[in-house]
Design a protein around this motif. Structure first.
Motif, PDB file in Angstrom:
ATOM      1  N   SER A  23      78.026  39.302  51.109  1.00 16.49           N
ATOM      2  CA  SER A  23      78.536  39.827  52.394  1.00 16.49           C
ATOM      3  C   SER A  23      77.481  39.764  53.494  1.00 16.49           C
ATOM      4  O   SER A  23      77.315  40.708  54.265  1.00 16.49           O
ATOM      5  CB  SER A  23      79.050  41.266  52.219  1.00 16.49           C
ATOM      6  N   ILE A  24      76.767  38.674  53.562  1.00 15.38           N
ATOM      7  CA  ILE A  24      75.716  38.486  54.558  1.00 15.38           C
ATOM      8  C   ILE A  24      76.304  37.954  55.865  1.00 15.38           C
ATOM      9  O   ILE A  24      75.903  38.363  56.952  1.00 15.38           O
ATOM     10  CB  ILE A  24      74.670  37.467  54.035  1.00 15.38           C
ATOM     11  N   HIS A  25      77.245  37.015  55.746  1.00 16.61           N
ATOM     12  CA  HIS A  25      77.653  36.248  56.930  1.00 16.61           C
ATOM     13  C   HIS A  25      78.684  36.946  57.798  1.00 16.61           C
ATOM     14  O   HIS A  25      78.645  36.815  59.018  1.00 16.61           O
ATOM     15  CB  HIS A  25      78.187  34.877  56.479  1.00 16.61           C
ATOM     16  N   GLU A  26      79.600  37.656  57.159  1.00 18.37           N
ATOM     17  CA  GLU A  26      80.707  38.225  57.922  1.00 18.37           C
ATOM     18  C   GLU A  26      80.228  39.254  58.936  1.00 18.37           C
ATOM     19  O   GLU A  26      80.594  39.163  60.116  1.00 18.37           O
ATOM     20  CB  GLU A  26      81.753  38.819  56.973  1.00 18.37           C
ATOM     21  N   PRO A  27      79.397  40.254  58.521  1.00 17.22           N
ATOM     22  CA  PRO A  27      78.968  41.240  59.520  1.00 17.22           C
ATOM     23  C   PRO A  27      78.220  40.585  60.683  1.00 17.22           C
ATOM     24  O   PRO A  27      78.417  40.948  61.846  1.00 17.22           O
ATOM     25  CB  PRO A  27      78.042  42.177  58.729  1.00 17.22           C
ATOM     26  N   MET A  28      77.374  39.616  60.362  1.00 19.91           N
ATOM     27  CA  MET A  28      76.582  38.966  61.410  1.00 19.91           C
ATOM     28  C   MET A  28      77.477  38.173  62.362  1.00 19.91           C
ATOM     29  O   MET A  28      77.302  38.227  63.590  1.00 19.91           O
ATOM     30  CB  MET A  28      75.550  38.052  60.751  1.00 19.91           C
ATOM     31  N   ALA A  29      78.447  37.426  61.799  1.00 21.07           N
ATOM     32  CA  ALA A  29      79.337  36.632  62.656  1.00 21.07           C
ATOM     33  C   ALA A  29      80.174  37.555  63.545  1.00 21.07           C
ATOM     34  O   ALA A  29      80.368  37.287  64.735  1.00 21.07           O
ATOM     35  CB  ALA A  29      80.233  35.738  61.801  1.00 21.07           C
ATOM     36  N   ILE A  30      80.655  38.667  62.985  1.00 17.94           N
ATOM     37  CA  ILE A  30      81.471  39.597  63.782  1.00 17.94           C
ATOM     38  C   ILE A  30      80.612  40.221  64.879  1.00 17.94           C
ATOM     39  O   ILE A  30      81.054  40.365  66.025  1.00 17.94           O
ATOM     40  CB  ILE A  30      82.098  40.696  62.896  1.00 17.94           C
ATOM     41  N   LEU A  31      79.370  40.570  64.534  1.00 20.24           N
ATOM     42  CA  LEU A  31      78.485  41.152  65.550  1.00 20.24           C
ATOM     43  C   LEU A  31      78.281  40.161  66.697  1.00 20.24           C
ATOM     44  O   LEU A  31      78.344  40.526  67.875  1.00 20.24           O
ATOM     45  CB  LEU A  31      77.141  41.538  64.915  1.00 20.24           C
ATOM     46  N   GLY A  32      78.053  38.894  66.349  1.00 23.02           N
ATOM     47  CA  GLY A  32      77.906  37.861  67.377  1.00 23.02           C
ATOM     48  C   GLY A  32      79.156  37.781  68.241  1.00 23.02           C
ATOM     49  O   GLY A  32      79.085  37.654  69.470  1.00 23.02           O
ATOM     50  N   CYS A  33      80.307  37.889  67.601  1.00 27.63           N
ATOM     51  CA  CYS A  33      81.593  37.832  68.295  1.00 27.63           C
ATOM     52  C   CYS A  33      81.762  39.052  69.202  1.00 27.63           C
ATOM     53  O   CYS A  33      82.195  38.936  70.348  1.00 27.63           O
ATOM     54  CB  CYS A  33      82.684  37.758  67.235  1.00 27.63           C
ATOM     55  N   MET A  34      81.370  40.219  68.715  1.00 26.55           N
ATOM     56  CA  MET A  34      81.471  41.439  69.531  1.00 26.55           C
ATOM     57  C   MET A  34      80.592  41.340  70.776  1.00 26.55           C
ATOM     58  O   MET A  34      80.975  41.793  71.847  1.00 26.55           O
ATOM     59  CB  MET A  34      80.985  42.652  68.715  1.00 26.55           C
ATOM     60  N   LEU A  35      79.405  40.763  70.588  1.00 26.12           N
ATOM     61  CA  LEU A  35      78.435  40.764  71.682  1.00 26.12           C
ATOM     62  C   LEU A  35      78.691  39.656  72.696  1.00 26.12           C
ATOM     63  O   LEU A  35      78.177  39.696  73.807  1.00 26.12           O
ATOM     64  CB  LEU A  35      77.006  40.643  71.121  1.00 26.12           C
ATOM     65  N   THR A  36      79.461  38.630  72.306  1.00 24.02           N
ATOM     66  CA  THR A  36      79.719  37.520  73.233  1.00 24.02           C
ATOM     67  C   THR A  36      81.183  37.429  73.638  1.00 24.02           C
ATOM     68  O   THR A  36      81.504  36.738  74.602  1.00 24.02           O
ATOM     69  CB  THR A  36      79.343  36.168  72.588  1.00 24.02           C
ATOM     70  N   GLY A  37      82.071  38.054  72.865  1.00 24.96           N
ATOM     71  CA  GLY A  37      83.498  37.933  73.130  1.00 24.96           C
ATOM     72  C   GLY A  37      84.064  36.578  72.754  1.00 24.96           C
ATOM     73  O   GLY A  37      85.205  36.255  73.092  1.00 24.96           O
ATOM     74  N   LYS A  38      83.269  35.765  72.052  1.00 27.13           N
ATOM     75  CA  LYS A  38      83.698  34.402  71.701  1.00 27.13           C
ATOM     76  C   LYS A  38      83.731  34.246  70.180  1.00 27.13           C
ATOM     77  O   LYS A  38      83.084  34.992  69.454  1.00 27.13           O
ATOM     78  CB  LYS A  38      82.674  33.403  72.257  1.00 27.13           C
ATOM     79  N   PRO A  39      84.464  33.224  69.698  1.00 23.77           N
ATOM     80  CA  PRO A  39      84.400  32.930  68.268  1.00 23.77           C
ATOM     81  C   PRO A  39      82.987  32.505  67.881  1.00 23.77           C
ATOM     82  O   PRO A  39      82.366  31.707  68.601  1.00 23.77           O
ATOM     83  CB  PRO A  39      85.383  31.766  68.073  1.00 23.77           C
ATOM     84  N   VAL A  40      82.489  33.048  66.777  1.00 22.95           N
ATOM     85  CA  VAL A  40      81.118  32.751  66.342  1.00 22.95           C
ATOM     86  C   VAL A  40      81.137  32.319  64.884  1.00 22.95           C
ATOM     87  O   VAL A  40      81.761  32.964  64.042  1.00 22.95           O
ATOM     88  CB  VAL A  40      80.195  33.974  66.527  1.00 22.95           C
ATOM     89  N   ARG A  41      80.439  31.241  64.632  1.00 25.49           N
ATOM     90  CA  ARG A  41      80.330  30.707  63.279  1.00 25.49           C
ATOM     91  C   ARG A  41      78.900  30.909  62.790  1.00 25.49           C
ATOM     92  O   ARG A  41      77.948  30.489  63.451  1.00 25.49           O
ATOM     93  CB  ARG A  41      80.664  29.215  63.295  1.00 25.49           C
TER      94      ARG A  41
END
Ligand code: FES
Ligand code: FES
Lengths: 566, 160
Positions: free
Chosen positions: A270-288
């Motif tokens: 469960s390393i990638h999901e929290p980080m990708a969602i955080l990136g998405c929260m902070l930018t408002g964009k889809p993040v991979r």
């Protein structure tokens, strides 16, 4: 070619099996051969951003300062994420099942504990823009001494790796620095044995190396939710972990998984999901956020290395009357799943054999290596390798046919196992017989006649009348390991662990002494021998403290959570 | 960064796209054209899961500069079936349980197709050689080798 030996245990089984023994098509096969199976990365988004991490070049270092100002101005960069941007920057995977203390940050804050630990995350329009920006980040590290060997790590004065567990061992049952198993009296039995056979076994860490690297894409969804496509093998672990670390309720997270390009245990962390969602929260964009192959190999958590010491007491006729284990799991810098692997492995001891006296001390040790996690049968595979190598050693030491030795000592239906459950559906004897036949390995007719169904139970079903127990490895001042508690650090009146650095933001217990029974080291004492300072965390203060001597025997434990039954 | 126009045939139909200079064919196929059948496994030419055919020859698309396929013919697993009619290799992979997670499968199919197109009845050794650049972490390869041999034996007819 599968061969069914239906003559074995014929009366235990309904033989009108519809599916078993016949090939069955995978339900996802058509998608696989047409290239249409939807792996996490097979979802296209307009304006997709990419996330990459600046990683530690050191095994162990204090972070003095981080300067991201130049990186933030680089073309294509949308957001530079630091530890302080993570809502709850400390977690342990098994906190979701109330096991262990939060010990691992999403992004390192005060120090890095292994090569490749993420320190800063950069979200940018392309992966190349991420790398270009990462190259401009300046981190001032103060390199600290590191430790890479499990036994070195628990010696007095060893560098303290993980601030949550300053003596470099996981805390079992809220009080021991190792997981114990006691069944009968091993030391007494070893004294009676005709032969004592010792062995040391070491396995290396193993990377799962799935063909698809780990990753996730998070995108804004309507109604303030996030949709997450992920390669995870553990969808609900990932969901729960993301909800916890990001402090969002899980009904705002719409996780889609199920199509995994190989996992083998390496996709549960469960390393990638929290980080990708955080990136998405902070930018408002889809993040991979996906690892490339180099990251997969360097920071993807492998099957942890294990070291086992086995001592057997053997009689001249081949009966093993005592088996003692000392095991060290290399957990790497953080817990992940090694603590649980040890619980599982301990339940398996002494292997598929009936041995009347068994003891085991297994340590989950923190070192400055890559954190270790699950891989196919973890907790069992390493110790089984050790046990079977040791069986061969015993056979050659006493001059016995190694398959006959195994058959003689095999568990049988109705035997008591060391974890105090009766063995059932055993089949080691039959397996050995078929192996001997296939390998054209001669075994005596009396061994050919033996059966898992005969000769078990009776005396062999009994728990030993006397089990030798001890308080070795008791950790003084330990708090509860329940998720959600924030135990206060216990400060002993005379500090006895000089090398423990202070990390005030991290809940920690402070041990009474080092973990190693090295000569000259201060002796461990039961916690209650010391006066209880008022700062010790006490979850039920209304109850009087019970001296340890009056507690129920220490061998009573929950095999799932590793916590004392309440 | 400057974008470059590239025109090529993909599974028989014309494509014209703008790609960043220096992009690799894998990225252009997946994110540019939207053909998601070739997969990323390593990006460094070691796993074979990105294998596509360029003018009938197997190529690692992760190491192929997109602009080099200008005017060429590219084939991927997405174009293997004819409408609902699966290719003999696809049937044989299904029948022989030649995929588990399926992630290596598109690359395996392309490597196998290149072999059968130039050698319709390969020996076992030739099959092994043809897929030797493709890593599978799940199956242990035997079912894949058997599938390719079965497809060859069918001559495409059994499934036609
Ligand atoms: S992704 Fe091209 S060879 Fe691995
Ligand atoms: S089927 Fe999983 S890698 Fe081949």
């Amino acid at each position: 070619m599968i061969e069914f030996r239906k003559e074995y245990f014929a009366d235990e089984r309904d033989d009108n099996l519809n599916e078993i023994g016949k090939p069955t098509q995978r339900q996802d096969m058509l998608g696989h051969v047409t290239g249409r199976s939807p792996y996490f990365d097979d979802h296209l988004f307009d304006g997709l951003l990419h996330l990459k991490c600046l990683r530690s070049p050191h095994h162990h270092a204090r972070i003095r300062s981080v300067d991201t100002s130049e990186a933030e101005r680089m073309p294509g960069v949308k957001k530079v994420i630091r530890a302080r941007d993570v809502p709850l920057n400390l977690n342990t995977l098994l906190s979701l099942m109330d096991f262990g203390l939060d010990d691992e940050p999403m992004l390192a804050d005060k120090k890095v504990c292994y090569v490749g630990e993420p320190v800063v995350a950069v979200v940018a329009e392309t992966e190349r823009a991420c790398f270009d920006a990462i190259a401009k980040i300046r981190v001032d590290y103060e390199v600290l001494p590191h430790v890479l060997d499990v036994e070195e790590a628990i010696k007095p004065g060893a560098p303290s790796v993980n601030p949550t567990y300053p003596t470099n061992t996981f805390l079992y049952h809220e009080k021991y620095d190792h997981q114990k198993l006691r069944f009968g009296d091993v030391e007494a039995a070893l004294r009676q044995a005709d032969h004592v056979v010792e062995g040391r076994y070491q396995m290396s860490p193993i990377e799962q190396a799935p063909t698809e690297t780990c990753g996730a894409i998070a995108a804004p969804e309507t109604n303030n939710r996030f949709v997450v496509y992920t390669s995870t093998q553990a969808l609900f672990f990932s969901l729960g972990t993301a909800a916890k670390m990001l402090k969002v309720s899980s009904n705002r997270l719409h996780f889609i998984g199920g199509t995994v390009g190989g996992g083998f245990g390496g996709k549960v962390d469960s390393i990638h999901e929290p980080m990708a969602i955080l990136g998405c929260m902070l930018t408002g964009k889809p993040v991979r956020y996906a690892w490339d192959r180099e990251e997969e190999m360097q920071v993807g958590a492998p099957r942890g290395a294990e070291r086992w010491y086995i001592t057997d007491g053997v009689m001249n006729d081949g009966r093993i009357i005592a088996r003692k284990f000392i095991g060290y799991f290399d957990s790497g810098a953080y817990t992940r799943l090694s603590s649980y692997a040890i619980i599982k492995g301990t339940g398996h001891l002494p292997g598929p054999y009936t041995i009347p006296n068994v003891s085991s001390d297994v340590y989950c040790v923190f070192t400055n290596r890559t954190p270790a996690t699950a891989m196919r049968g973890f907790g069992i595979t390493g110790v089984d390798f050790s046990i079977e190598a040791h069986m061969d050693k015993v056979a050659s030491k006493i001059g016995m046919n190694p398959i006959e030795l195994r058959i003689l000592n095999s568990y049988r239906d109705g035997d008591m196992k060391a974890h105090r459950r009766l063995a059932k559906n055993t089949a080691l004897i039959e397996c050995c017989q078929v192996v001997a036949e296939k390998a054209k390995w001669k075994i005596g007719s009396e061994y050919k006649a033996m059966s898992s169904l005969k000769g078990g139970g009776g005396e062999r079903a009994l728990i030993p009348a006397h089990t030798a127990i001890d308080q070795k490895g008791m950790v003084r001042g330990s708090g509860t390991s329940s998720f959600g508690y924030q135990p206060q650090p216990y400060v002993p009146s005379t500090p006895t662990f000089p090398s423990t650095p202070a990390f005030p933001s991290v809940p920690a217990y402070t041990p009474a002494a080092s973990s190693s029974p090295a000569p000259g080291a201060p002796e461990r004492r039961p916690a209650e021998n010391a006066p209880t300072p008022s700062s010790t965390y006490n979850p039920t203060p209304s109850q009087p403290a019970t001296p340890v001597e009056q507690r129920p025997a220490v061998n009573r434990f929950s095999s799932i959570s590793g916590l004392r039954r309440r | 960064m400057a974008k470059k126009p590239i025109q090529f045939q993909l599974n028989g139909s014309g494509q014209a796209i703008f790609a960043e200079e220096g992009s690799n064919l894998l990225d252009v196929l997946r994110r540019g054209v939207g053909d998601l059948s070739p997969k990323y496994g390593c990006g460094q030419g070691t796993c074979g899961t990105c294998t596509v055919l360029v003018n009938g020859e197997p190529r690692l698309s992760c190491l192929t500069l997109a602009e080099t396929v200008e005017g060429q013919s590219v084939e991927t697993t997405a174009g293997l079936a004819h409408g609902p009619q699966l290719h003999a290799l696809q049937h044989a992979f299904m029948d022989n349980f030649a995929a588990q997670c399926g992630y290596c499968t598109p690359g395996m199919l392309m490597a196998a197709k290149a072999l059968l197109d130039r050698n319709p009845s390969p020996s076992r050794e030739e099959v092994v050689e043809a897929i030797s650049g493709n890593i599978c972490r799940c199956t242990g390869y035997e079912p894949i080798i058997n599938a390719v041999l079965a497809a060859a034996q069918s001559g495409g007819r059994r499934y036609g």
